[in-house]
Design an enzyme around this catalytic site. Structure first.
Site, PDB file in Angstrom:
ATOM      1  N   ARG A 237       0.804  -1.230   0.000  1.00 44.43           N
ATOM      2  CA  ARG A 237       0.000   0.000   0.000  1.00 44.43           C
ATOM      3  C   ARG A 237       0.835   1.278   0.000  1.00 44.43           C
ATOM      4  NH1 ARG A 237      -3.932   1.576   4.273  1.00 44.43           N
ATOM      5  NH2 ARG A 237      -2.724   3.173   5.320  1.00 44.43           N
ATOM      6  N   HIS A 305     -10.101   6.322  -2.461  1.00 48.26           N
ATOM      7  CA  HIS A 305      -9.460   5.189  -1.789  1.00 48.26           C
ATOM      8  C   HIS A 305     -10.432   4.007  -1.784  1.00 48.26           C
ATOM      9  CE1 HIS A 305      -5.950   7.152   0.254  1.00 48.26           C
ATOM     10  NE2 HIS A 305      -6.622   8.223  -0.109  1.00 48.26           N
ATOM     11  N   SER A 306      -9.965   2.875  -1.231  1.00 52.96           N
ATOM     12  CA  SER A 306     -10.869   1.772  -0.929  1.00 52.96           C
ATOM     13  C   SER A 306     -10.293   1.013   0.267  1.00 52.96           C
ATOM     14  CB  SER A 306     -11.036   0.857  -2.138  1.00 52.96           C
ATOM     15  OG  SER A 306      -9.881   0.078  -2.359  1.00 52.96           O
ATOM     16  N   TYR A 357     -11.226   5.945  13.068  1.00 49.86           N
ATOM     17  CA  TYR A 357     -10.317   6.371  14.125  1.00 49.86           C
ATOM     18  C   TYR A 357      -9.401   7.465  13.578  1.00 49.86           C
ATOM     19  CZ  TYR A 357     -11.962   3.107  17.537  1.00 49.86           C
ATOM     20  OH  TYR A 357     -12.744   2.479  18.463  1.00 49.86           O
ATOM     21  N   GLU A 380     -14.029   6.403   0.241  1.00 47.12           N
ATOM     22  CA  GLU A 380     -13.648   4.991   0.342  1.00 47.12           C
ATOM     23  C   GLU A 380     -14.661   4.198  -0.473  1.00 47.12           C
ATOM     24  OE1 GLU A 380     -11.008   3.667   1.863  1.00 47.12           O
ATOM     25  OE2 GLU A 380     -10.333   5.147   3.335  1.00 47.12           O
TER      26      GLU A 380
HETATM   27 ZN   LIG Z   1      -6.301   4.187   0.873  1.00 40.40          ZN
END
Ligand SMILES: [Zn+2]
Ligand SMILES: *[C@@H]1O[C@H](CO)[C@@H](O)[C@H](O)[C@H]1NC(C)=O
Ligand SMILES: *[C@@H]1O[C@H](CO)[C@@H](O)[C@H](O)[C@H]1NC(C)=O
Length: 420
Positions: A237, A305-306, A357, A380
């Protein structure tokens, strides 16, 4: 002859195993019910990459998907059981899913040279050819720029889409800045951003969307990492920067606004390693450079994002809300409504800290807090659930098209609120 065939088969297997294998890695869906349970679970984050959180833990009472290597499964499960934390196994062998994914990728119908499709996740070379091709075909509305190069020498591309209309060299229209692929393994993100480009540039029905608003779009912000997930390690990532012991910085913890305060790591071996200093990476510099140059013009920033189906707005470093949180919240709900009208996919809307968070160093916090861009969202996208990290190739088209309906709402908001 038979001996020869066996030899070839062995060689083929040897070649295939240059990829990191996830044989017998399992994914558990874990649902902590109290802050104490959440704390126990989150303490496992430091085992990276043997224990890998595939999505982020949202409030207690919500679930999170955690991948665990075979050697740590016993320890992990014992801990969950000791603390009475609810879980169940959703994937029994991650490697089998990735083999499937590679097979689907290989058998997908190929796009013509310089074109793109949404039935497979494309390699960076294909994305690069597509961007060059449309910049060549639509010179009156597109400009292809390279705001930075990665250390492995790949250009990071930004496509600017505009019908012009500058006054005295000043762009007076509001602009929307979009990026994808900050996190290498989130393949559905560049796919979504490429679909936005295709609709804006190649679909004449959407011409009105570029008339009063300019677009600056970076489909893959972290191409080194992206390629690495295709060739070596599917779940990488970070970027590919070399440390003494470990490689890679989490680019979404590297932005220099309340850098390293919460939710990031100073251990270079952690998946959320924030880098040696805020803004240490060329990839993050690419964004800060663009915002520095066009900050006045940019009114909306979207970073894809995911996974987890969240529409998150600032702040990520504190539970306090930005002054225009209501603008974000109303807009988020309108976007969710448009997306869910297509096939029922629904999103959770809220500020990053209050929804997930806390985590400092995110690009959306920086773009709003330092760059002065009024509206910023981290989106996301949906993941693959029991099919794997990303949606299966057959779901790329449904995801990118439903998300496009949300992008139309974002555009409409910028046009009605910020265009004069
Ligand atoms: Zn991400
Ligand atoms: C990236 O590299 C190319 C040559 O490969 C160069 O022309 C370009 O100026 C570089 N861009 C930046 C921002 O350094
Ligand atoms: C990633 O980050 C490091 C700094 O930690 C930087 O020096 C490097 O150039 C970056 N890597 C790539 C491939 O861009």
């Amino acid at each position: 002859m038979r001996g020869l065939i066996v030899t070839f088969a062995v060689l083929a297997v040897a070649a295939a195993t240059t990829q990191t294998t996830y044989e017998n890695y399992k994914v558990y869906q874990v649902k902590p019910q109290t802050d104490e349970e959440a704390k126990v679970l989150l303490s496992f984050k430091r085992f990276t990459p043997e224990i890998d959180f595939w999505n982020e833990l949202h409030a207690v009472g919500q679930s999170v998907d955690v991948m665990v290597s075979p050697n740590l499964q016993q320890l992990f499960l014992n801990n969950l059981r000791n603390h009475n934390i609810a879980f169940y196994e959703i994937i029994s062998d991650v490697e089998r899913l990735f083999q499937n994914e590679r097979m689907n990728q290989r058998s997908a119908p190929k796009a013509a040279e310089g074109r793109i499709n949404f039935v497979e996740f494309h390699r960076y070379g294909v994305i690069e050819s597509y961007l060059k091709k449309i910049a060549e075909e639509y010179p009156e509305i597109t400009r292809l720029r390279t705001p930075a190069n990665t250390t492995e020498g790949r250009p990071i591309y930004m496509l600017r889409i505009t019908t012009g209309g500058s006054q005295g060299g000043q762009h007076t229209k509001p602009a929307i800045l979009i990026d994808g692929g900050i996190h290498a393994r989130e393949w559905i993100s560049p796919a979504t951003v490429l679909y936005i480009i295709q609709e804006l540039v190649e679909n004449p029905e959407n011409r009105h969307m570029i008339e009063n608003v300019d677009w600056m779009i970076i489909p893959v912000l972290n191409p080194d990492g992206y390629e690495y997930t295709h060739t070596n390690s599917r779940l990488w990532r970070k970027n590919r920067s070399k440390g003494k012991r470990c490689t890679g910085t989490d680019l979404n913890r590297n932005f220099g606004f309340h850098w390293m305060e919460v939710g990031a790591s100073s251990d270079e071996c952690d998946d959320t390693f924030a880098g040696k200093a805020g803004l240490s990476e060329p990839e993050t510099e690419a964004i800060t450079h663009i915002v520095g140059k066009h900050g006045e013009q940019i009114k909306l920033y979207l970073t894809f994002h995911s996974y987890g189906q969240y529409l998150l707005y600032p702040w990520g470093y504190t539970s306090a809300l930005p002054e225009n949180w209501k603008e974000h919240d109303d807009l988020g709900h309108a976007v969710d409504k448009a997306i869910s009208a297509v096939a029922g996919t629904s999103y959770t809307i809220g500020s990053s800290t209050n929804t997930l968070y806390a985590a400092a160093g995110g690009s959306d916090d920086w773009v709003k807090g330092v760059g002065g861009v009024p509206v910023a969202f981290c989106i996301e996208l949906p993941g693959g659930g029991s099919w794997g990290f990303d949606p299966p190739t057959s779901m790329i088209h449904p995801v990118v098209t439903e998300t496009w309906e949300g992008v139309k709402v974002f555009h409409k908001h910028v046009q009605t609120t910020y265009a004069n």
